[in-house]
Write a protein that holds these residues in place. Structure first.
Motif, PDB file in Angstrom:
ATOM      1  N   GLU A  76       0.842  -1.205   0.000  1.00 52.31           N
ATOM      2  CA  GLU A  76       0.000   0.000   0.000  1.00 52.31           C
ATOM      3  C   GLU A  76       0.875   1.252   0.000  1.00 52.31           C
ATOM      4  N   GLU A  77       1.930   1.237   0.783  1.00 52.90           N
ATOM      5  CA  GLU A  77       2.851   2.381   0.846  1.00 52.90           C
ATOM      6  C   GLU A  77       3.515   2.621  -0.517  1.00 52.90           C
ATOM      7  N   GLU A  78       3.931   1.530  -1.179  1.00 54.53           N
ATOM      8  CA  GLU A  78       4.566   1.661  -2.498  1.00 54.53           C
ATOM      9  C   GLU A  78       3.572   2.209  -3.523  1.00 54.53           C
ATOM     10  N   ARG A  79       2.309   1.806  -3.421  1.00 53.69           N
ATOM     11  CA  ARG A  79       1.286   2.310  -4.337  1.00 53.69           C
ATOM     12  C   ARG A  79       1.032   3.793  -4.117  1.00 53.69           C
ATOM     13  N   LYS A  80       1.095   4.216  -2.873  1.00 54.91           N
ATOM     14  CA  LYS A  80       0.830   5.621  -2.546  1.00 54.91           C
ATOM     15  C   LYS A  80       1.875   6.560  -3.142  1.00 54.91           C
ATOM     16  N   ARG A  81       3.063   6.057  -3.372  1.00 55.69           N
ATOM     17  CA  ARG A  81       4.107   6.889  -3.975  1.00 55.69           C
ATOM     18  C   ARG A  81       3.747   7.261  -5.408  1.00 55.69           C
ATOM     19  N   ASN A  82       2.841   6.484  -6.003  1.00 50.84           N
ATOM     20  CA  ASN A  82       2.322   6.763  -7.343  1.00 50.84           C
ATOM     21  C   ASN A  82       3.431   7.010  -8.370  1.00 50.84           C
ATOM     22  N   THR A  83       4.379   6.091  -8.420  1.00 54.93           N
ATOM     23  CA  THR A  83       5.472   6.188  -9.372  1.00 54.93           C
ATOM     24  C   THR A  83       5.529   4.902 -10.189  1.00 54.93           C
ATOM     25  N   GLU A  85       8.312   3.626 -11.168  1.00 54.48           N
ATOM     26  CA  GLU A  85       9.556   2.939 -10.840  1.00 54.48           C
ATOM     27  C   GLU A  85       9.303   1.866  -9.786  1.00 54.48           C
ATOM     28  N   LEU A  86       9.979   0.744  -9.939  1.00 50.37           N
ATOM     29  CA  LEU A  86       9.868  -0.335  -8.968  1.00 50.37           C
ATOM     30  C   LEU A  86      10.499   0.086  -7.649  1.00 50.37           C
ATOM     31  N   SER A  87       9.951  -0.400  -6.568  1.00 51.20           N
ATOM     32  CA  SER A  87      10.539  -0.139  -5.252  1.00 51.20           C
ATOM     33  C   SER A  87      11.851  -0.918  -5.144  1.00 51.20           C
ATOM     34  N   ASP A  88      12.692  -0.501  -4.202  1.00 49.08           N
ATOM     35  CA  ASP A  88      13.949  -1.219  -3.986  1.00 49.08           C
ATOM     36  C   ASP A  88      13.696  -2.681  -3.624  1.00 49.08           C
ATOM     37  N   ARG A  89      12.634  -2.929  -2.883  1.00 47.10           N
ATOM     38  CA  ARG A  89      12.283  -4.307  -2.496  1.00 47.10           C
ATOM     39  C   ARG A  89      12.011  -5.150  -3.738  1.00 47.10           C
ATOM     40  N   ARG A  90      11.287  -4.590  -4.684  1.00 42.24           N
ATOM     41  CA  ARG A  90      10.938  -5.343  -5.895  1.00 42.24           C
ATOM     42  C   ARG A  90      12.127  -5.427  -6.858  1.00 42.24           C
ATOM     43  N   LYS A  91      12.948  -4.381  -6.908  1.00 46.72           N
ATOM     44  CA  LYS A  91      14.163  -4.423  -7.733  1.00 46.72           C
ATOM     45  C   LYS A  91      15.080  -5.537  -7.245  1.00 46.72           C
ATOM     46  N   ALA A  92      15.169  -5.677  -5.920  1.00 46.82           N
ATOM     47  CA  ALA A  92      16.049  -6.696  -5.337  1.00 46.82           C
ATOM     48  C   ALA A  92      15.660  -8.099  -5.795  1.00 46.82           C
ATOM     49  N   LEU A  93      14.399  -8.301  -6.138  1.00 48.38           N
ATOM     50  CA  LEU A  93      13.958  -9.598  -6.653  1.00 48.38           C
ATOM     51  C   LEU A  93      14.504  -9.866  -8.046  1.00 48.38           C
ATOM     52  N   LEU A  94      14.771  -8.810  -8.806  1.00 49.01           N
ATOM     53  CA  LEU A  94      15.228  -8.947 -10.186  1.00 49.01           C
ATOM     54  C   LEU A  94      16.750  -8.971 -10.317  1.00 49.01           C
ATOM     55  N   VAL A  95      17.453  -8.411  -9.353  1.00 48.73           N
ATOM     56  CA  VAL A  95      18.903  -8.249  -9.481  1.00 48.73           C
ATOM     57  C   VAL A  95      19.662  -9.568  -9.637  1.00 48.73           C
ATOM     58  N   PRO A  96      19.401 -10.605  -8.851  1.00 50.03           N
ATOM     59  CA  PRO A  96      20.182 -11.842  -9.039  1.00 50.03           C
ATOM     60  C   PRO A  96      20.057 -12.416 -10.463  1.00 50.03           C
TER      61      PRO A  96
END
Length: 123
Positions: A55-62, A64-75
């Motif tokens: 909900e917090e990530e949605r409220k940012r209304n951006t 761009e992926l959050s750092d939490r979600r980017k971390a899932l893609l990095v490996p």
């Protein structure tokens, strides 16, 4: 600019995975490298309930992926980049370990390899 590119890359990957060219898609899928398949799976995992935006990530209304979600893609992104012969040192030097840059670079490689596969199928 990064936000737009990551959004565009995600949309492009979605289009590639939703392509309805039956036999061609199966051939493209079968010709993907294990690293490409892992990259695909990582992007698809963003849709899993535990990986969806909070909900917090949605409220940012951006876009761009959050750092939490980017971390899932990095490996998977690093794995794909390294599979091209790039060294870990070169990866670090070129990206500064910035998650967005790593994901963008991997997306470019993924799209390039997908295009090469499609060209090989057509010929």
């Amino acid at each position: 600019m990064k936000k737009l590119f990551i959004s565009a890359a995600f949309a492009a990957l979605t289009l590639v995975s939703c392509n309805n060219e039956g036999s061609a898609l199966n051939t493209v899928e079968s010709m993907k490298t294990p690293q490409m398949e892992n990259f695909d799976k990582a992007f698809k995992s963003l849709g899993d309930p535990q990986n969806r935006p909070t909900e917090e990530e949605r409220k940012r209304n951006t876009s761009e992926l959050s750092d939490r979600r980017k971390a899932l893609l990095v490996p998977a992104s690093k794995e794909l980049i390294l599979s091209t012969g790039v060294t870990e040192a070169e990866l670090t030097r070129k990206t500064g370990n910035d998650m967005s840059q790593i994901i963008v670079w991997a997306t470019q490689i993924y799209m390039q390899k997908s295009d090469e596969i499609r060209k090989n199928i057509k010929s």
